[in-house]
Design a protein around this motif. Structure first.
Motif, PDB file in Angstrom:
ATOM      1  N   THR A   2       0.832  -1.204   0.000  1.00  0.00           N
ATOM      2  CA  THR A   2       0.000   0.000   0.000  1.00  0.00           C
ATOM      3  C   THR A   2       0.865   1.252   0.000  1.00  0.00           C
ATOM      4  OG1 THR A   2      -1.504  -1.264   1.373  1.00  0.00           O
ATOM      5  CG2 THR A   2      -2.000   1.057   1.100  1.00  0.00           C
ATOM      6  N   TYR A   3       1.902   1.202   0.786  1.00  0.00           N
ATOM      7  CA  TYR A   3       2.835   2.325   0.887  1.00  0.00           C
ATOM      8  C   TYR A   3       3.464   2.618  -0.478  1.00  0.00           C
ATOM      9  CZ  TYR A   3       6.666   5.008   3.065  1.00  0.00           C
ATOM     10  OH  TYR A   3       7.546   5.978   3.450  1.00  0.00           O
ATOM     11  N   GLU A   4       3.873   1.530  -1.121  1.00  0.00           N
ATOM     12  CA  GLU A   4       4.480   1.635  -2.440  1.00  0.00           C
ATOM     13  C   GLU A   4       3.479   2.205  -3.451  1.00  0.00           C
ATOM     14  OE1 GLU A   4       7.845  -1.358  -3.614  1.00  0.00           O
ATOM     15  OE2 GLU A   4       5.928  -2.152  -4.273  1.00  0.00           O
ATOM     16  N   GLN A   5       2.236   1.777  -3.314  1.00  0.00           N
ATOM     17  CA  GLN A   5       1.180   2.240  -4.207  1.00  0.00           C
ATOM     18  C   GLN A   5       0.957   3.751  -4.057  1.00  0.00           C
ATOM     19  OE1 GLN A   5      -0.174   0.656  -6.607  1.00  0.00           O
ATOM     20  NE2 GLN A   5      -1.542   2.324  -7.180  1.00  0.00           N
ATOM     21  N   THR A   6       0.947   4.224  -2.817  1.00  0.00           N
ATOM     22  CA  THR A   6       0.770   5.656  -2.566  1.00  0.00           C
ATOM     23  C   THR A   6       1.870   6.453  -3.236  1.00  0.00           C
ATOM     24  OG1 THR A   6      -0.220   5.193  -0.426  1.00  0.00           O
ATOM     25  CG2 THR A   6       0.570   7.439  -0.779  1.00  0.00           C
ATOM     26  N   TRP A   7       3.091   5.980  -3.044  1.00  0.00           N
ATOM     27  CA  TRP A   7       4.221   6.696  -3.649  1.00  0.00           C
ATOM     28  C   TRP A   7       4.187   6.625  -5.158  1.00  0.00           C
ATOM     29  CZ3 TRP A   7       7.391  10.342  -2.069  1.00  0.00           C
ATOM     30  CH2 TRP A   7       7.479  10.575  -0.697  1.00  0.00           C
ATOM     31  N   GLN A  13      -2.078   5.219   3.514  1.00  0.00           N
ATOM     32  CA  GLN A  13      -0.675   5.103   3.878  1.00  0.00           C
ATOM     33  C   GLN A  13       0.062   6.376   3.508  1.00  0.00           C
ATOM     34  OE1 GLN A  13      -0.101   2.667   5.686  1.00  0.00           O
ATOM     35  NE2 GLN A  13      -2.024   1.639   5.272  1.00  0.00           N
ATOM     36  N   ASP A  14       0.509   7.076   4.535  1.00  0.00           N
ATOM     37  CA  ASP A  14       1.149   8.352   4.298  1.00  0.00           C
ATOM     38  C   ASP A  14       2.606   8.181   3.955  1.00  0.00           C
ATOM     39  OD1 ASP A  14      -1.233   9.661   5.119  1.00  0.00           O
ATOM     40  OD2 ASP A  14      -0.720   9.030   7.122  1.00  0.00           O
ATOM     41  N   ALA A  15       3.142   9.256   3.459  1.00  0.00           N
ATOM     42  CA  ALA A  15       4.509   9.186   2.975  1.00  0.00           C
ATOM     43  C   ALA A  15       5.503   8.828   4.058  1.00  0.00           C
ATOM     44  CB  ALA A  15       4.889  10.507   2.348  1.00  0.00           C
ATOM     45  N   MET A  16       5.265   9.262   5.249  1.00  0.00           N
ATOM     46  CA  MET A  16       6.307   9.147   6.240  1.00  0.00           C
ATOM     47  C   MET A  16       6.075   8.101   7.308  1.00  0.00           C
ATOM     48  SD  MET A  16       8.252  10.930   4.703  1.00  0.00           S
ATOM     49  CE  MET A  16       7.972  11.969   3.282  1.00  0.00           C
TER      50      MET A  16
END
Lengths: 113, 164
Positions: free
Chosen positions: A87-92, B150-153
């Motif tokens: 999910t984190y990767e997807q956001t970025w 999911q936030d960047a940090m």
């Protein structure tokens, strides 16, 4: 999904480098405790301690008893971490795709000068 | 514009308290730097399609402050702020980053290092996020898990990279 802020979750269980080492070894298959001890080069009580933490969060499963205890990886318990990274990767990725649009415009502006 | 190669962001976990995000851009690093540090431009990409960016303040000098906030769809306002520590234009930017959604946010602030490397007009970006405390990481991951955004940090430790 609510998660307890204690050590009893997968994120904390894998935070310890030695525990990640154990998981790495188990990733290639089931191992008896004594083999884990040999492969990791750690004292047996330490290995047992780490295995206990991993068992508590379900990251490893055990069968047998005493010196004939076999441990194996349970990938399902580590899924929250896997999902989190995805999910984190997807956001970025989405963030950077927007950035590509901005950059294309900046490039055109530069070329137009 | 033509798109060549993979434009996917890659997230890896170099150590317990670090996350490393990498991405390549088809643009020189001066432009990537500009897009990263100019408020009007940041407003156009930072939201990641998850809402509308409501605050974007950048005081780009060592010791200068920054603050980003957005109205996230289905969640509400999320804010981040920090201070610039090292600035090497077009190459490297080190700043602190506090997630305002946790108690005592500044004590748990992460340190982010942006690096830009240019080869043949293309730029490789790395963003290294380092959390100083386990508590900060835990709270941040927890908040991320709960709100689904999911936030960047956020910070992650773990073996996910090996689990691929």
């Amino acid at each position: 999904m609510a998660r307890a802020a204690t050590t009893a979750d997968a994120f904390n269980a894998v935070a310890e480098p030695r525990r990640r080492q154990i998981l790495d070894v188990l990733a290639s298959g089931e191992r008896p405790v004594n083999e884990l001890v040999l492969q990791l080069g750690l004292a047996q009580p330490l290995v047992s301690k780490h295995l206990r933490v991993l068992r508590e969060v379900g990251a490893v499963e055990v069968r047998g008893d005493g010196r004939r205890r076999f441990y194996r990886l349970n990938g399902e318990a580590l899924k929250p971490i896997h999902d989190w990274v995805r999910t984190y990767e997807q956001t970025w990725s989405e963030r950077f795709e927007q950035m590509d649009v901005v950059l294309d415009e900046l490039k055109e502006q530069e070329e137009g000068r | 514009m033509t798109v060549t190669g993979s434009r996917k962001a890659t997230v890896t976990l170099p150590s317990d308290r670090q996350i490393l995000i990498t991405r390549e851009f088809d643009a020189p690093r001066e432009l990537v730097w500009k897009a990263w540090t100019t408020p009007e431009l940041v407003r156009r990409w930072w939201h990641a399609n998850r809402g509308e960016m409501t605050v974007c303040e950048i005081d780009l000098r060592v010791g200068g402050k920054w603050r980003y906030a957005m109205q996230a769809d289905g969640f509400g306002e999320v804010g981040f702020h920090g201070e610039y520590r090292e600035i090497e234009p077009f190459e490297r930017l080190v700043s602190t980053e506090a997630y305002e959604g946790i108690p005592d946010a500044d004590a748990h602030a992460a340190v982010d290092t942006l690096t830009l490397t240019e080869v043949d007009g293309r730029t490789s970006m790395t963003v290294l996020v380092e959390h100083p405390t386990k508590e900060g990481r835990d709270m941040h991951i927890e908040s991320g898990m709960e709100d689904g955004m999911q936030d960047a940090m956020n910070l992650l430790e773990g073996v996910a990279a090996e689990l691929r």
